[in-house]
Design an enzyme around this catalytic site. Structure first.
Site, PDB file in Angstrom:
ATOM      1  N   HIS A 126       3.941  51.814  60.565  1.00  0.00           N
ATOM      2  CA  HIS A 126       4.696  51.058  59.556  1.00  0.00           C
ATOM      3  C   HIS A 126       4.694  51.749  58.195  1.00  0.00           C
ATOM      4  O   HIS A 126       5.533  51.445  57.350  1.00  0.00           O
ATOM      5  CB  HIS A 126       4.182  49.615  59.464  1.00  0.00           C
ATOM      6  CG  HIS A 126       2.885  49.445  58.749  1.00  0.00           C
ATOM      7  ND1 HIS A 126       1.686  49.285  59.403  1.00  0.00           N
ATOM      8  CD2 HIS A 126       2.584  49.405  57.423  1.00  0.00           C
ATOM      9  CE1 HIS A 126       0.718  49.123  58.517  1.00  0.00           C
ATOM     10  NE2 HIS A 126       1.231  49.214  57.310  1.00  0.00           N
ATOM     11  N   ASP A 156       1.239  50.852  66.378  1.00  0.00           N
ATOM     12  CA  ASP A 156       1.250  51.064  64.935  1.00  0.00           C
ATOM     13  C   ASP A 156       0.536  52.358  64.553  1.00  0.00           C
ATOM     14  O   ASP A 156      -0.264  52.397  63.604  1.00  0.00           O
ATOM     15  CB  ASP A 156       0.620  49.883  64.197  1.00  0.00           C
ATOM     16  CG  ASP A 156       1.071  49.824  62.737  1.00  0.00           C
ATOM     17  OD1 ASP A 156       2.012  50.557  62.378  1.00  0.00           O
ATOM     18  OD2 ASP A 156       0.472  49.052  61.969  1.00  0.00           O
ATOM     19  N   SER A 234      -3.388  50.952  54.435  1.00  0.00           N
ATOM     20  CA  SER A 234      -2.858  51.135  55.789  1.00  0.00           C
ATOM     21  C   SER A 234      -2.873  52.601  56.193  1.00  0.00           C
ATOM     22  O   SER A 234      -2.405  53.461  55.453  1.00  0.00           O
ATOM     23  CB  SER A 234      -1.425  50.607  55.873  1.00  0.00           C
ATOM     24  OG  SER A 234      -1.404  49.208  55.729  1.00  0.00           O
TER      25      SER A 234
END
Length: 387
Positions: A126, A156, A234
């Site tokens: 992402h 992911d 992230s």
């Protein structure tokens, strides 16, 4: 002696003529006194200040002690792993509809870490979603362009490769997520809110969690932690006490979107299985049956459990095994085909169950698929194919 009127007038005129001279002399004296006073005050204040500084020397300092225990461990983990952590800015290339010129548009930012000495960088899918390339800033603040070489949206995960040769790369050591225990100390390094190389600490709060990927597929075996994870973290590493990778920070559970004490990381065993495939093939080797699923609601509206599929791809594993899809009769009425209710020992109630079961097997492996065909259960052998 008697003064005449003329004499008095003459004396008065003389005094009046001297008045400006006397006034100027008075002003000069006043100014002189004022300046002298200022000099005296300044000298007194300076003397007092010097006395104060003489009477108030700096406090004695304690020597810096060496770090011990948990503090020393935390410092060692950060100093060892920080050179492996990078900052990523994703870039999309767009063509102007009027000028037809290409322009680069920043899409977002996140974290990542060095995987090997060949310039491969691991991050979240992402972070790079809808991007063609990225700018990667290393720990020494040098920035390189990088291209996307592989993506696994269902997990992911994504892999970049730096353009050109970089000699200063330090790959992160990879550990195991199997065998982790709740309460174990963990360390997260990333770039929250653009603050590069930020360290947060915590413990493993839970194991074998399940979260939803951006493609709505389940990610299994996820590590839950209370180490602070915020936007920008992230793609950064979650580490154990020895500085080994045990997960890739990917999501938080928070009503506000900021840290709320519940963060999730894709487990290291999944990362270590998927990343080499992304480097070699550009995508993960996902085992499958070669069918197109119907929405779960179609089955649930009939008060049934399992998975129905609308079509079987020609030459697929399902086609070779003789699995029968659903369809419509000559009157347009829905006719249910094989309903998958089990794979090996795993029960299948929804499509998520099917995805979970398939992840436990490999491409080319023969598995027992239990189906309901015309209200009777059958077990059919299917050799899983690469999707």
């Amino acid at each position: 002696m008697c003064l005449t009127r003329a004499d008095r007038t003459s004396i008065l005129q003389t005094i009046q003529g001297m008045e400006p001279i006397l006034t100027r002399a008075s002003d000069t004296v006043y100014k002189g006194v004022l300046i002298l006073g200022l000099i005296v005050v300044t000298a007194v204040v300076t003397w007092r200040v010097l006395l104060v500084f003489q009477d108030a020397p700096p406090s004695a300092t304690e020597p810096f002690d060496s770090m011990e225990g948990e503090e020393a461990t935390t410092i060692a983990v950060f100093e060892s792993a920080a050179p492996s952590v990078v900052n990523i800015t994703s870039i999309a290339v767009r063509r102007n509809a009027y000028t037809m010129r290409l322009s680069e548009i920043p899409q977002g930012s996140g974290s990542g870490f060095v995987w090997d000495n060949k310039g491969h960088i691991v991050t979240n899918y992402h972070v790079l979603q809808n991007a063609q390339e990225a700018l990667v800033t290393l720990a020494d603040q040098t920035t390189y362009r990088a291209k996307v070489v592989g993506q696994a949206p269902h997990k992911d995960l994504a892999v970049l490769r730096l353009d050109g040769e970089v000699s200063s790369l330090k790959p992160i050591p990879v550990g195991r997520s199997e065998g982790l225990r709740v309460g174990q100390a963990v360390y997260a390094i990333g770039n929250p809110f653009g603050l590069d190389h930020t360290l947060t600490t915590g413990v493993i709060s839970g194991l074998n969690r399940e979260i939803e990927s951006v493609t709505k597929r389940p990610i299994q075996g996820v590590v839950q932690t209370d180490a602070a994870i915020n936007p920008g973290n992230s793609g950064g590493p979650l580490l154990d006490r020895r500085g080994r990778l045990i997960g890739v920070n990917t999501q938080i559970l928070s009503p506000s979107g900021a840290y709320a004490g519940v963060g999730f990381a894709v487990p290291a065993d999944t990362v270590n299985r998927i990343v080499p495939q992304l480097i070699q093939y550009g995508e993960p080797l996902r085992p499958g049956l070669g069918i197109k699923l119907l929405p779960d609601g179609v089955v649930q509206r009939r008060n049934l459990q399992g998975v129905l599929f609308w079509s079987v791809l020609p030459g697929s594993a399902a086609s070779e095994a003789g699995l029968q899809p659903s369809g419509r009769d000559v009157f347009g009425r829905f006719v249910a085909g094989d309903r998958i209710v089990g794979i090996e020992s795993a029960d299948i109630a929804t499509s998520s169950d099917l995805f979970r079961a398939l992840e436990n097997h490999k491409v080319g492996e023969s598995v027992r698929v239990t189906v309901v065909r015309k209200r009777k259960k059958q077990v059919i052998r299917v050799t899983l194919q690469r999707l």
